[in-house]
Design a protein around this motif. Structure first.
Motif, short mmCIF file in Angstrom:
data_model
loop_
_atom_site.label_atom_id
_atom_site.label_comp_id
_atom_site.label_asym_id
_atom_site.label_seq_id
_atom_site.Cartn_x
_atom_site.Cartn_y
_atom_site.Cartn_z
N GLN A 229 -4.11 11.12 3.07
CA GLN A 229 -4.13 11.53 1.67
C GLN A 229 -2.71 11.68 1.13
OE1 GLN A 229 -6.63 11.80 -0.39
NE2 GLN A 229 -8.22 11.37 1.11
N GLU A 230 -1.82 12.27 1.92
CA GLU A 230 -0.44 12.46 1.48
C GLU A 230 0.26 11.12 1.27
OE1 GLU A 230 1.20 14.89 4.51
OE2 GLU A 230 0.41 16.77 3.69
N THR A 233 -1.04 9.41 -1.85
CA THR A 233 -0.48 10.00 -3.06
C THR A 233 0.93 9.47 -3.31
OG1 THR A 233 -1.79 12.01 -2.79
CG2 THR A 233 0.17 12.15 -4.20
N ARG A 236 0.75 5.93 -4.62
CA ARG A 236 0.31 5.81 -6.01
C ARG A 236 1.38 6.25 -7.01
NH1 ARG A 236 -4.44 8.16 -3.92
NH2 ARG A 236 -3.85 10.15 -4.83
N THR A 237 2.33 7.05 -6.54
CA THR A 237 3.32 7.57 -7.48
C THR A 237 4.72 7.00 -7.28
OG1 THR A 237 3.70 9.45 -5.99
CG2 THR A 237 2.08 9.75 -7.74
#
Length: 322
Positions: A229-230, A233, A236-237
């Protein structure tokens, strides 16, 4: 599924010995009445479950009872653990081990149940290669030898040398500290660290791998779900991402969302159409995604995206003008 619950019930009794109906209900997250029905079903199937009365009573298996799988080796047992997704077994190079393990599982079944199990299996299709629109699922090609070497390093906690072909780069050898393996949408990934920095490698881009005889620098315990998940993220950024404002037919929303990296904002117009602020990995990704939606979506901003889509549409119209 009830079959899963029955197996769990047997395993609980094997592990803990005698358990009350109330305890079994808590462990299985069902009602006591359901547990009693399951006990009856096991007894009818020939599993020697018996009840002990009294204050400290409960249910137990006859002494010496055990289920047995004949000759499962390490890779076959591992394949069964990822068998919830057959594609996952293929991605990690465990496809042949899974087939072999399933044969041994079938052989361990009571003779009267084999035909029933085989018939049931023919009634299930998990993760077919194409969907209802005949779109093929992405296929990962990971040589078995490469996948096996990566698995060994991950499980042994050893460093790993990989010859990796990053996008638009010549293949290079890299030494990494492997952390774990992840499969997402049929794609396999190696989570690792390199010089203390988190790295994620696509398995299909690993051309060769070599387990090293030195310990990997990694934590003793890991939460792979959190780590994934990290990293998702951060993906995506970061990079050359672009943010696009789109006005579209709500019937095509899922297609856009499945393609975009993230939905940043969303609202409905008075006419029922949706306005979404979405992010894409780069400009090419944004142009491709909006073009797939045709007239069902309009890019409101940025202006360079509108111009790019307009130029593409003009070129297509010119090609078919005559």
């Amino acid at each position: 599924m009830r079959a899963d619950r029955l197996v769990s019930l047997v395993l609980l009794l094997r592990r803990h010995g005698r358990l009350s109906a109330a305890r079994l209900a808590r462990e299985l997250e069902v009602s006591t009445r359901t547990v009693l029905r399951d006990i009856e079903a096991l007894s009818a199937a020939g599993v020697p479950v018996y009840a002990e009365r009294g204050r400290h009573g409960g249910f137990a298996l006859l002494p010496g009872f055990q289920t047995e799988l004949t000759g499962l080796n390490h890779d076959e047992a591992l394949a069964l653990l990822v068998a919830g997704s057959r594609r996952g077994a293929q991605v990690f190079g465990l496809g042949s081990a899974l087939a072999s393990a399933m044969l041994k599982v079938a052989d361990a079944l009571p003779e009267g149940h084999r035909d029933i199990a085989a018939g049931a299996a023919r009634r299930l299709l998990i993760e077919p290669e194409t969907d209802l629109l005949s779109r093929r699922a992405p296929a990962e090609e990971v040589p078995d030898a490469v996948a096996a070497e990566i698995r060994r390093a991950v499980f042994a906690g050893h460093r790993l040398r990989i010859r990796y072909a990053a996008v638009d780069q010549a293949p290079k050898w890299r030494t990494v500290d492997p952390i774990g393996l992840v499969t997402a949408r049929g794609q396999g990934y190696l989570l690792a660290a390199r010089s203390g920095e988190d790295r994620t490698y696509r398995l299909s881009r690993v051309l060769a791998a070599e387990e090293l005889d030195e310990p990997a620098e990694r934590p003793d315990d890991v939460d792979l779900d959190r780590a994934w998940q990290e990293r998702s993220t951060r993906f995506r950024t970061g990079g050359d991402q672009v943010v696009v404002l789109v006005r579209m037919n709500p019937a095509r929303r899922k297609e856009l969302v499945d393609t975009a990296l993230a939905v940043l904002a969303e609202e409905s117009d008075e006419d029922g159409r949706l306005r979404l602020e979405v992010s894409f990995q780069d400009a090419r990704h944004a142009v491709w995604a909006l073009w797939q939606l045709g007239v069902s979506a309009e890019a409101l901003s940025p202006e360079w995206l509108r111009a790019s889509l307009r130029d593409r549409a003009v070129a297509i119209a010119a090609r078919y003008e005559t």
